[in-house]
Write a protein that holds these residues in place. Structure first.
Motif, PDB file in Angstrom:
ATOM      1  N   GLU A  62       0.838  -1.190   0.000  1.00 10.42           N
ATOM      2  CA  GLU A  62       0.000   0.000   0.000  1.00 10.42           C
ATOM      3  C   GLU A  62       0.878   1.248   0.000  1.00 10.42           C
ATOM      4  O   GLU A  62       2.032   1.206   0.436  1.00 10.42           O
ATOM      5  N   PRO A  63       0.370   2.377  -0.512  1.00  8.96           N
ATOM      6  CA  PRO A  63       1.139   3.615  -0.452  1.00  8.96           C
ATOM      7  C   PRO A  63       1.623   3.904   0.963  1.00  8.96           C
ATOM      8  O   PRO A  63       0.861   3.814   1.930  1.00  8.96           O
ATOM      9  N   ASN A  64       2.920   4.197   1.065  1.00  4.32           N
ATOM     10  CA  ASN A  64       3.607   4.518   2.320  1.00  4.32           C
ATOM     11  C   ASN A  64       3.864   3.295   3.210  1.00  4.32           C
ATOM     12  O   ASN A  64       4.405   3.445   4.315  1.00  4.32           O
ATOM     13  N   GLU A  65       3.521   2.100   2.739  1.00  4.38           N
ATOM     14  CA  GLU A  65       3.851   0.895   3.499  1.00  4.38           C
ATOM     15  C   GLU A  65       5.354   0.628   3.387  1.00  4.38           C
ATOM     16  O   GLU A  65       5.973   0.855   2.355  1.00  4.38           O
ATOM     17  N   THR A  66       5.922   0.110   4.465  1.00  3.66           N
ATOM     18  CA  THR A  66       7.358  -0.147   4.524  1.00  3.66           C
ATOM     19  C   THR A  66       7.625  -1.633   4.703  1.00  3.66           C
ATOM     20  O   THR A  66       6.959  -2.299   5.503  1.00  3.66           O
ATOM     21  N   VAL A  67       8.594  -2.150   3.947  1.00  5.70           N
ATOM     22  CA  VAL A  67       9.098  -3.500   4.163  1.00  5.70           C
ATOM     23  C   VAL A  67      10.582  -3.382   4.485  1.00  5.70           C
ATOM     24  O   VAL A  67      11.206  -2.349   4.231  1.00  5.70           O
ATOM     25  N   SER A  68      11.132  -4.426   5.053  1.00  7.73           N
ATOM     26  CA  SER A  68      12.516  -4.338   5.502  1.00  7.73           C
ATOM     27  C   SER A  68      13.395  -5.373   4.826  1.00  7.73           C
ATOM     28  O   SER A  68      12.947  -6.434   4.408  1.00  7.73           O
ATOM     29  N   VAL A  69      14.673  -5.007   4.724  1.00  2.00           N
ATOM     30  CA  VAL A  69      15.734  -5.928   4.332  1.00  2.00           C
ATOM     31  C   VAL A  69      16.752  -5.842   5.458  1.00  2.00           C
ATOM     32  O   VAL A  69      17.566  -4.913   5.505  1.00  2.00           O
ATOM     33  N   GLY A  70      16.641  -6.771   6.411  1.00  2.00           N
ATOM     34  CA  GLY A  70      17.403  -6.592   7.638  1.00  2.00           C
ATOM     35  C   GLY A  70      16.961  -5.292   8.296  1.00  2.00           C
ATOM     36  O   GLY A  70      15.761  -5.028   8.436  1.00  2.00           O
ATOM     37  N   PRO A  71      17.900  -4.428   8.674  1.00  2.00           N
ATOM     38  CA  PRO A  71      17.534  -3.154   9.303  1.00  2.00           C
ATOM     39  C   PRO A  71      17.189  -2.041   8.298  1.00  2.00           C
ATOM     40  O   PRO A  71      16.877  -0.916   8.696  1.00  2.00           O
ATOM     41  N   ILE A  72      17.270  -2.345   6.999  1.00  2.00           N
ATOM     42  CA  ILE A  72      17.057  -1.319   5.974  1.00  2.00           C
ATOM     43  C   ILE A  72      15.575  -1.241   5.622  1.00  2.00           C
ATOM     44  O   ILE A  72      14.954  -2.255   5.272  1.00  2.00           O
ATOM     45  N   ASP A  73      15.006  -0.047   5.672  1.00  2.00           N
ATOM     46  CA  ASP A  73      13.604   0.162   5.319  1.00  2.00           C
ATOM     47  C   ASP A  73      13.464   0.533   3.843  1.00  2.00           C
ATOM     48  O   ASP A  73      14.231   1.360   3.321  1.00  2.00           O
ATOM     49  N   ILE A  74      12.471  -0.078   3.201  1.00  2.00           N
ATOM     50  CA  ILE A  74      12.098   0.266   1.827  1.00  2.00           C
ATOM     51  C   ILE A  74      10.632   0.683   1.864  1.00  2.00           C
ATOM     52  O   ILE A  74       9.754  -0.129   2.182  1.00  2.00           O
ATOM     53  N   LYS A  75      10.389   1.942   1.563  1.00  2.00           N
ATOM     54  CA  LYS A  75       9.040   2.499   1.651  1.00  2.00           C
ATOM     55  C   LYS A  75       8.424   2.624   0.262  1.00  2.00           C
ATOM     56  O   LYS A  75       9.037   3.164  -0.657  1.00  2.00           O
TER      57      LYS A  75
END
Length: 392
Positions: free
Chosen positions: A213-226
């Motif tokens: 969804e718009p503005n949803e964040t997923v992570s790769v380890g400690p790195i956020d991808i929004k």
């Protein structure tokens, strides 16, 4: 016997500016549609083992020991022409294995500098077509996400392996019109989530995806991808903000131009699509901090292989601040912008409707040869043929 070279070896010769002659043996129409900039055309018929083009104009300029490289669509006629040249007394002749089909999948893997030492961003540059894919990784976690994966999945996986990273997510910025995505298939092979922006459902894809969804964040380890919904090029276009310092803009905003809108928005919707693009650019992307890096989904090159405002093998990005002031289209008011989007548009990407249908899961190419045929030629996803960056 004629020696073969890989497309990687050809790339290195071109980058070093080696002294050699590159002959393209395809028919004149194919050569004019798309070629390597340094190549000259001498048509040679692989089926008839026949010299069709005019070689005599080059013969007198070449010495017997001059380096010559031949290329064609798949390698067959170029290999036969190389044998012809050897029979004519030329001693230093090589031919490109796989021809232009292989050249279409040649990549440069280029690191992008980051402020956070833990963040790895690799830009995977498909130099013959102008596609850009990405690896986003965490050194400490040993994990990575891949973005906008093409048919050259081995290039993406090799990049992750070289950095000691395990791929835990695969993402696409949108339903692509110029190349066949391998994102869904690669995610299945790896057993990891495959993401599109949730607004991609407006395209009715017959492909399963884990929507963001718009503005949803997923992570790769400690790195956020929004996920940042950036419609305009398509209704589902989603950019990805990495650790608040780099924005993967897909086909919304390029280093030297902006994304065209009329591939999805057509007829009466065309101008409304351009207004959506204007809104996205001015009220989402250009409101970000000046130092955010814009990492686009493509770069531009001409049919004759000239690169526009970029150099393969070097990082291709701009900052929000530089693009805001330097991109002439972005300095137009809304009405001028909308009109500009439909003045002197480049020709549409070849086979784009079939490519879109393939990426939507509505069509399945017969084999790899058809996939290669669908993708041949440079991308034409920008709204302009030339750079719109103001000269200093």
């Amino acid at each position: 016997m004629v020696e073969t070279i890989t497309t990687g070896e050809l790339r290195n010769k071109l980058d070093r500016d080696d002294d050699f002659t590159l002959f393209d043996t395809r028919d004149e129409e194919s050569y004019n549609d798309w070629r390597i900039n340094e190549a000259v055309n001498v048509e040679y018929s692989g089926s008839d083992d026949e010299l069709v083009g005019d070689f005599d104009q080059y013969r007198e300029e070449l010495d017997e020991d001059d380096e010559i490289v031949t290329i064609c669509a798949t390698g067959r006629s170029a290999g036969m022409f190389a044998e012809y040249l050897e029979d004519e007394g030329f001693e230093n002749v090589e031919t490109v294995d796989g021809g232009m089909e292989s050249w279409s999948l040649a990549y440069d893997v280029v690191p992008i500098a980051t402020k956070n030492d833990d963040v790895v961003i690799l830009q995977l540059q498909r130099r013959a077509k102008g596609c850009l894919g990405y690896l986003i990784g965490s050194k400490r976690a040993g994990k990575a996400a891949l973005v906008d994966v093409t048919r050259a999945t081995d290039v993406f996986l090799d990049a992750a392996s070289e950095y000691g990273l395990d791929v835990v997510r695969v993402l696409d910025t949108h339903i692509h019109a110029d190349h066949i995505s391998r994102g869904r298939e690669l995610a299945d092979d790896l057993g990891v989530p495959y993401h599109l922006g949730q607004p991609a459902e407006t395209r009715d894809p017959d492909v399963e995806f884990d929507g963001l969804e718009p503005n949803e964040t997923v992570s790769v380890g400690p790195i956020d991808i929004k996920a940042v919904h950036t419609p305009g090029h398509t209704t589902g276009m989603t950019s990805y903000l990495v650790d608040d310092e780099a924005l993967l803009t897909g086909d919304t905003l390029f280093v030297e131009s902006i994304g065209r809108t009329e591939l999805q928005f057509a007829g009466e919707d065309a101008k409304s699509g351009a207004r959506v693009q204007y809104e996205t650019l001015h009220h989402k992307i250009l409101t970000m901090p000046d130092d955010v890096k814009v990492l686009p989904g493509h770069f531009s090159l001409t049919d004759d292989g000239e690169y526009i405002d970029v150099t393969p093998g070097l990082p291709m990005f701009g900052t929000v601040g530089d693009i805001r002031t330097g991109n002439e289209i972005l300095n137009l008011d809304e009405e001028e912008f909308v009109e500009h989007m439909f003045d002197n548009l480049p020709s549409k990407p070849p086979n784009y409707e079939t490519v879109i249908a393939t990426n939507l899961g509505e069509y399945e190419p017969e084999d790899e040869d058809e996939e290669s045929e669908l993708e041949l030629g440079p991308n034409r996803c920008a709204a302009t043929e030339d750079s719109v960056v103001a000269d200093d």
